[in-house]
Motif scaffolding. Structure first.
Motif, PDB file in Angstrom:
ATOM      1  N   GLY A  88      -8.510  -6.843  -0.021  1.00 20.99           N
ATOM      2  CA  GLY A  88      -8.791  -5.658   0.771  1.00 20.99           C
ATOM      3  C   GLY A  88      -8.926  -4.476  -0.172  1.00 20.99           C
ATOM      4  O   GLY A  88      -8.306  -4.452  -1.241  1.00 20.99           O
ATOM      5  N   THR A  89      -9.734  -3.498   0.213  1.00 13.72           N
ATOM      6  CA  THR A  89      -9.974  -2.325  -0.632  1.00 13.72           C
ATOM      7  C   THR A  89      -9.544  -1.054   0.091  1.00 13.72           C
ATOM      8  O   THR A  89      -9.873  -0.852   1.258  1.00 13.72           O
ATOM      9  CB  THR A  89     -11.465  -2.207  -0.993  1.00 13.72           C
ATOM     10  OG1 THR A  89     -11.896  -3.414  -1.623  1.00 13.72           O
ATOM     11  CG2 THR A  89     -11.701  -1.031  -1.939  1.00 13.72           C
ATOM     12  N   ILE A  90      -8.815  -0.212  -0.622  1.00 11.05           N
ATOM     13  CA  ILE A  90      -8.396   1.086  -0.095  1.00 11.05           C
ATOM     14  C   ILE A  90      -9.436   2.137  -0.482  1.00 11.05           C
ATOM     15  O   ILE A  90      -9.791   2.266  -1.657  1.00 11.05           O
ATOM     16  CB  ILE A  90      -7.019   1.491  -0.624  1.00 11.05           C
ATOM     17  CG1 ILE A  90      -5.962   0.472  -0.198  1.00 11.05           C
ATOM     18  CG2 ILE A  90      -6.637   2.898  -0.137  1.00 11.05           C
ATOM     19  CD1 ILE A  90      -4.602   0.673  -0.877  1.00 11.05           C
ATOM     20  N   HIS A  91      -9.906   2.878   0.499  1.00 15.60           N
ATOM     21  CA  HIS A  91     -10.859   3.970   0.270  1.00 15.60           C
ATOM     22  C   HIS A  91     -10.365   5.226   0.995  1.00 15.60           C
ATOM     23  O   HIS A  91      -9.583   5.161   1.944  1.00 15.60           O
ATOM     24  CB  HIS A  91     -12.237   3.622   0.837  1.00 15.60           C
ATOM     25  CG  HIS A  91     -13.013   2.634   0.035  1.00 15.60           C
ATOM     26  ND1 HIS A  91     -13.292   2.808  -1.302  1.00 15.60           N
ATOM     27  CD2 HIS A  91     -13.590   1.452   0.389  1.00 15.60           C
ATOM     28  CE1 HIS A  91     -14.000   1.788  -1.736  1.00 15.60           C
ATOM     29  NE2 HIS A  91     -14.193   0.945  -0.738  1.00 15.60           N
ATOM     30  N   ARG A  92     -10.842   6.377   0.521  1.00 16.79           N
ATOM     31  CA  ARG A  92     -10.681   7.648   1.230  1.00 16.79           C
ATOM     32  C   ARG A  92      -9.227   7.959   1.602  1.00 16.79           C
ATOM     33  O   ARG A  92      -8.940   8.420   2.719  1.00 16.79           O
ATOM     34  CB  ARG A  92     -11.600   7.666   2.466  1.00 16.79           C
ATOM     35  CG  ARG A  92     -13.060   7.638   2.074  1.00 16.79           C
ATOM     36  CD  ARG A  92     -13.989   7.577   3.253  1.00 16.79           C
ATOM     37  NE  ARG A  92     -14.188   6.226   3.770  1.00 16.79           N
ATOM     38  CZ  ARG A  92     -14.943   5.287   3.201  1.00 16.79           C
ATOM     39  NH1 ARG A  92     -15.537   5.531   2.044  1.00 16.79           N
ATOM     40  NH2 ARG A  92     -15.081   4.101   3.760  1.00 16.79           N
ATOM     41  N   LEU A  93      -8.344   7.724   0.668  1.00 15.55           N
ATOM     42  CA  LEU A  93      -6.917   8.022   0.869  1.00 15.55           C
ATOM     43  C   LEU A  93      -6.675   9.502   0.614  1.00 15.55           C
ATOM     44  O   LEU A  93      -7.024  10.026  -0.442  1.00 15.55           O
ATOM     45  CB  LEU A  93      -6.082   7.167  -0.079  1.00 15.55           C
ATOM     46  CG  LEU A  93      -4.599   7.474  -0.230  1.00 15.55           C
ATOM     47  CD1 LEU A  93      -3.876   7.402   1.113  1.00 15.55           C
ATOM     48  CD2 LEU A  93      -3.969   6.510  -1.232  1.00 15.55           C
ATOM     49  N   ALA A  94      -6.102  10.194   1.590  1.00 13.48           N
ATOM     50  CA  ALA A  94      -5.876  11.637   1.459  1.00 13.48           C
ATOM     51  C   ALA A  94      -4.634  12.068   2.207  1.00 13.48           C
ATOM     52  O   ALA A  94      -4.274  11.490   3.236  1.00 13.48           O
ATOM     53  CB  ALA A  94      -7.089  12.411   1.985  1.00 13.48           C
ATOM     54  N   LEU A 136      -0.522  -3.877   1.833  1.00 13.69           N
ATOM     55  CA  LEU A 136       0.029  -5.132   1.333  1.00 13.69           C
ATOM     56  C   LEU A 136       0.681  -5.943   2.448  1.00 13.69           C
ATOM     57  O   LEU A 136       0.842  -7.159   2.322  1.00 13.69           O
ATOM     58  CB  LEU A 136       1.047  -4.867   0.214  1.00 13.69           C
ATOM     59  CG  LEU A 136       0.416  -4.542  -1.136  1.00 13.69           C
ATOM     60  CD1 LEU A 136       1.472  -4.026  -2.103  1.00 13.69           C
ATOM     61  CD2 LEU A 136      -0.281  -5.777  -1.715  1.00 13.69           C
ATOM     62  N   HIS A 137       1.029  -5.286   3.530  1.00  7.16           N
ATOM     63  CA  HIS A 137       1.541  -5.995   4.688  1.00  7.16           C
ATOM     64  C   HIS A 137       0.418  -6.725   5.419  1.00  7.16           C
ATOM     65  O   HIS A 137       0.655  -7.691   6.138  1.00  7.16           O
ATOM     66  CB  HIS A 137       2.227  -4.999   5.636  1.00  7.16           C
ATOM     67  CG  HIS A 137       3.105  -5.624   6.666  1.00  7.16           C
ATOM     68  ND1 HIS A 137       4.327  -6.171   6.363  1.00  7.16           N
ATOM     69  CD2 HIS A 137       2.931  -5.794   7.993  1.00  7.16           C
ATOM     70  CE1 HIS A 137       4.879  -6.645   7.477  1.00  7.16           C
ATOM     71  NE2 HIS A 137       4.040  -6.438   8.481  1.00  7.16           N
ATOM     72  N   GLN A 138      -0.831  -6.249   5.207  1.00  9.02           N
ATOM     73  CA  GLN A 138      -1.991  -6.851   5.851  1.00  9.02           C
ATOM     74  C   GLN A 138      -2.673  -7.894   4.958  1.00  9.02           C
ATOM     75  O   GLN A 138      -3.248  -8.859   5.456  1.00  9.02           O
ATOM     76  CB  GLN A 138      -3.021  -5.765   6.206  1.00  9.02           C
ATOM     77  CG  GLN A 138      -2.451  -4.567   6.924  1.00  9.02           C
ATOM     78  CD  GLN A 138      -1.719  -4.929   8.200  1.00  9.02           C
ATOM     79  OE1 GLN A 138      -2.233  -5.685   9.018  1.00  9.02           O
ATOM     80  NE2 GLN A 138      -0.519  -4.392   8.368  1.00  9.02           N
ATOM     81  N   MET A 139      -2.630  -7.681   3.650  1.00  5.53           N
ATOM     82  CA  MET A 139      -3.357  -8.531   2.702  1.00  5.53           C
ATOM     83  C   MET A 139      -2.566  -8.569   1.399  1.00  5.53           C
ATOM     84  O   MET A 139      -2.135  -7.521   0.908  1.00  5.53           O
ATOM     85  CB  MET A 139      -4.746  -7.920   2.464  1.00  5.53           C
ATOM     86  CG  MET A 139      -5.730  -8.814   1.766  1.00  5.53           C
ATOM     87  SD  MET A 139      -6.412 -10.008   2.943  1.00  5.53           S
ATOM     88  CE  MET A 139      -7.563 -10.893   1.872  1.00  5.53           C
TER      89      MET A 139
END
Length: 199
Positions: free
Chosen positions: A91-97, A114-117
């Motif tokens: 999974g990829t994290i994007h647009r964290l603000a 990390l709870h999801q993937m």
């Protein structure tokens, strides 16, 4: 602190958080990461419709936002100056603000994902020193450099939670249980409140 999927009625709050994040980045020497209207309202609405957008809530106030997308990220197909540590679904994290209201937004996001993937990837700009610090403090490993659709370079990271047992035990230690209402207990959120993004 709780995390849930974003709703269309959250768009104004999300855009306000993004505006605050942009101001923070510019004031800390990161002037070229979120430019030319990115990320715009259209991208956020698309994330919501695709069920990839999330909000982080504290005391009924939206304090942070991010997108988490499971599947191949097009801009990650080529990596230079290194390599990904694992070749497996991610999974990829994007647009964290963060809106700057509370501390621990980045860590809350990482723990949720990390709870999801069990394997996640993320990238950030070379001038986003705060984000780099948060990523590395959590335990992500540098992999090399990836390039956005506009050709700009990003530092790439990944994190693999080695076993499901490890993940479940870690979640229990943090008071986290698997449910549709995911709650983060603030006592475990030690990282600073960071304005950042990954696309």
């Amino acid at each position: 602190m709780k995390i849930r999927k974003s709703r269309i009625e959250d768009v104004n709050d999300i855009m306000n958080i993004i505006a605050a994040a942009k101001q923070y980045m510019v004031s800390h020497g990161n002037t070229t990461q979120w430019v030319d209207g990115y990320p715009g309202e259209g991208i956020i609405i698309s994330d919501i419709k695709d069920s990839n957008s999330y909000v982080i809530i504290d005391n009924d106030i939206i304090a942070g936002t991010f997108s988490f997308i499971i599947g191949k990220e097009p801009t990650y197909q080529v990596i230079k100056n290194g390599e990904w540590h694992y070749d497996r679904p991610y999974g990829t994290i994007h647009r964290l603000a963060s809106g700057g209201i509370i501390r621990g937004i980045s860590r809350a996001c990482f723990e949720y994902c990390l709870h999801q993937m069990d394997y996640i990837r993320i990238d950030t700009h070379k001038d986003n020193i705060s984000m780099q610090a948060a990523i590395e403090k959590f335990g992500f490993k540098r992999c090399g450099n990836v390039y956005m659709l506009n050709g700009t370079e990003r530092i790439a990271y990944d994190y693999h939670q080695l076993t499901r047992t490890h993940k479940v035990l870690g979640a229990k230690q943090h008071g986290i249980t698997a449910s549709s209402s995911f709650e983060i207990h603030p006592v475990f959120l030690h990282s600073s409140s960071l304005f950042c993004h990954t696309l």
